[in-house]
Design an enzyme around this catalytic site. Structure first.
Site, PDB file in Angstrom:
ATOM      1  N   ASN A   1      -2.644  12.956  -4.535  1.00 49.33           N
ATOM      2  CA  ASN A   1      -3.792  13.430  -5.311  1.00 49.33           C
ATOM      3  C   ASN A   1      -4.217  14.837  -4.892  1.00 49.33           C
ATOM      4  O   ASN A   1      -4.536  15.682  -5.737  1.00 49.33           O
ATOM      5  CB  ASN A   1      -4.971  12.465  -5.143  1.00 49.33           C
ATOM      6  CG  ASN A   1      -4.788  11.186  -5.938  1.00 49.33           C
ATOM      7  OD1 ASN A   1      -4.128  11.174  -6.979  1.00 49.33           O
ATOM      8  ND2 ASN A   1      -5.366  10.095  -5.451  1.00 49.33           N
TER       9      ASN A   1
ATOM     10  N   ASP B   1      -2.125   9.253 -10.940  1.00 50.81           N
ATOM     11  CA  ASP B   1      -2.131   8.132 -11.877  1.00 50.81           C
ATOM     12  C   ASP B   1      -0.728   7.842 -12.403  1.00 50.81           C
ATOM     13  O   ASP B   1      -0.346   6.676 -12.602  1.00 50.81           O
ATOM     14  CB  ASP B   1      -3.075   8.429 -13.045  1.00 50.81           C
ATOM     15  CG  ASP B   1      -4.539   8.342 -12.653  1.00 50.81           C
ATOM     16  OD1 ASP B   1      -4.831   7.845 -11.550  1.00 50.81           O
ATOM     17  OD2 ASP B   1      -5.394   8.772 -13.450  1.00 50.81           O
TER      18      ASP B   1
ATOM     19  N   GLU C   1      -4.609   2.404  -4.415  1.00 53.00           N
ATOM     20  CA  GLU C   1      -3.151   2.355  -4.292  1.00 53.00           C
ATOM     21  C   GLU C   1      -2.675   1.059  -3.654  1.00 53.00           C
ATOM     22  O   GLU C   1      -1.544   0.967  -3.169  1.00 53.00           O
ATOM     23  CB  GLU C   1      -2.656   3.555  -3.474  1.00 53.00           C
ATOM     24  CG  GLU C   1      -3.081   3.579  -2.025  1.00 53.00           C
ATOM     25  CD  GLU C   1      -4.425   4.272  -1.789  1.00 53.00           C
ATOM     26  OE1 GLU C   1      -4.662   4.698  -0.651  1.00 53.00           O
ATOM     27  OE2 GLU C   1      -5.217   4.384  -2.743  1.00 53.00           O
TER      28      GLU C   1
ATOM     29  N   ASP D   1       0.853  -1.179   0.000  1.00 51.76           N
ATOM     30  CA  ASP D   1       0.000   0.000   0.000  1.00 51.76           C
ATOM     31  C   ASP D   1       0.894   1.236   0.000  1.00 51.76           C
ATOM     32  O   ASP D   1       1.762   1.387   0.872  1.00 51.76           O
ATOM     33  CB  ASP D   1      -0.902   0.002   1.239  1.00 51.76           C
ATOM     34  CG  ASP D   1      -1.929   1.117   1.186  1.00 51.76           C
ATOM     35  OD1 ASP D   1      -3.049   0.867   0.714  1.00 51.76           O
ATOM     36  OD2 ASP D   1      -1.592   2.240   1.619  1.00 51.76           O
TER      37      ASP D   1
END
Length: 294
Positions: free
Chosen positions: A178, A187, A213, A170
């Site tokens: 973001n 992305d 993620e 993770d």
């Protein structure tokens, strides 16, 4: 065709149209050549010694490797019943002898066109199948494909006794990426991390995007200790340099490792998933950017 003159005439007609042609004197000889060279179209007489055209057609159409070969049956029998028999046996087309050269060339051309359509369809189906099992952003296995592979590998462990390990990964504080740089940059980071996983994996390992993620790596024939070493290599590679192009971002990853060595027989993929998830949770709660095994 068992008649040398007829066979020679047919060859000349097809060669003059630009086709590469091989010939055989009976169905048995033809079957061997079809299996060896896989022609697109087979033009066969009905009545031949050793093996007739109907038997040849039946074998070709019942065999996986040759069932899409286009078969054009030739026969002196022009009655409807004979044509129906030939087509029901699996022939794709039927011509009554004597055959007009122009019509033979036209029928072969149609057969080749159908072959190309079949190959195009098979290629498109292969692409669609790959897309159905691939994460569009990263190119890794998607959740569905990864879990299917995990189920299959755990079953192999019970059959063959070789351990397998699972990494749950993770990206730490990914929401900040973001929020700070935008989803497009996020992305890019995910796509770049997928490359880190590919480089960190060995031949035979499978990396997949589980969602968001979160990622997984399946390590066949790998115990807990070597699995932890793979996880640590990925962790170090991730923190070594910023990821992404538009806004390169420093990112770290937390990894949980579990192995089938930890499970009682019969082993279950769901239990391995649970153990890996618990190890990942501990890695997060103990400060992130670390590997926790078991």
């Amino acid at each position: 065709d068992d008649d040398p003159l007829s066979r020679r005439i047919l060859e000349q007609v097809l060669v003059s149209a630009g086709y590469e042609v091989d010939s055989a004197g009976d169905g048995h000889e033809a079957l061997g050549k079809v299996r060896a060279h896989r022609p697109d179209v087979v033009v066969t007489d009905w009545q031949m010694p050793v093996m007739d055209g109907l038997t040849l057609c039946r074998i070709l159409k019942s065999t996986e490797e040759t069932r899409f070969t286009h078969v054009l049956m030739l026969s002196a029998r022009g009655e409807t019943e004979a044509k129906v028999t030939g087509l029901e046996t699996g022939a794709d087309d039927y011509l009554v002898k004597p055959v007009e050269p122009v019509e033979l060339q036209a029928r072969v051309k149609v057969g080749l066109r159908l072959q190309r359509a079949l190959f195009d369809l098979a290629a498109k189906n292969e692409i669609l199948e790959k897309l159905a099992l691939t994460d569009a952003l990263t190119g890794l296995a998607n959740r569905r494909a990864f879990l299917q592979a995990l189920e299959a590998e755990v079953s192999r462990v019970d059959r063959h006794g070789r351990p397998a390990s699972l990494l749950f990964l993770d990206l730490d504080h990914f929401k900040r990426v973001n929020d700070t740089h935008g989803h497009a940059a996020g992305d890019e980071v995910l796509a770049a991390f997928s490359q880190v996983l590919r480089r960190g994996c060995r031949r035979g390992d499978l990396a997949g995007r589980i969602g968001g993620e979160e990622f997984g790596v399946l390590l066949p024939a790998t115990g807990l200790v070597p699995g932890s070493l793979v996880a640590e290599r990925i962790r170090r590679s991730t923190e070594a340099r910023p990821l992404g192009r538009t806004a390169p971002t420093a990112v770290t990853v937390s990894v949980g490792v579990a192995s089938t060595e930890m499970l009682p027989a019969p082993r279950e993929a769901a239990e391995l998933l649970r153990l890996a998830d618990e190890a990942l949770y501990r890695a997060k709660s103990e400060g992130r950017n670390r590997v926790v095994a078991g």
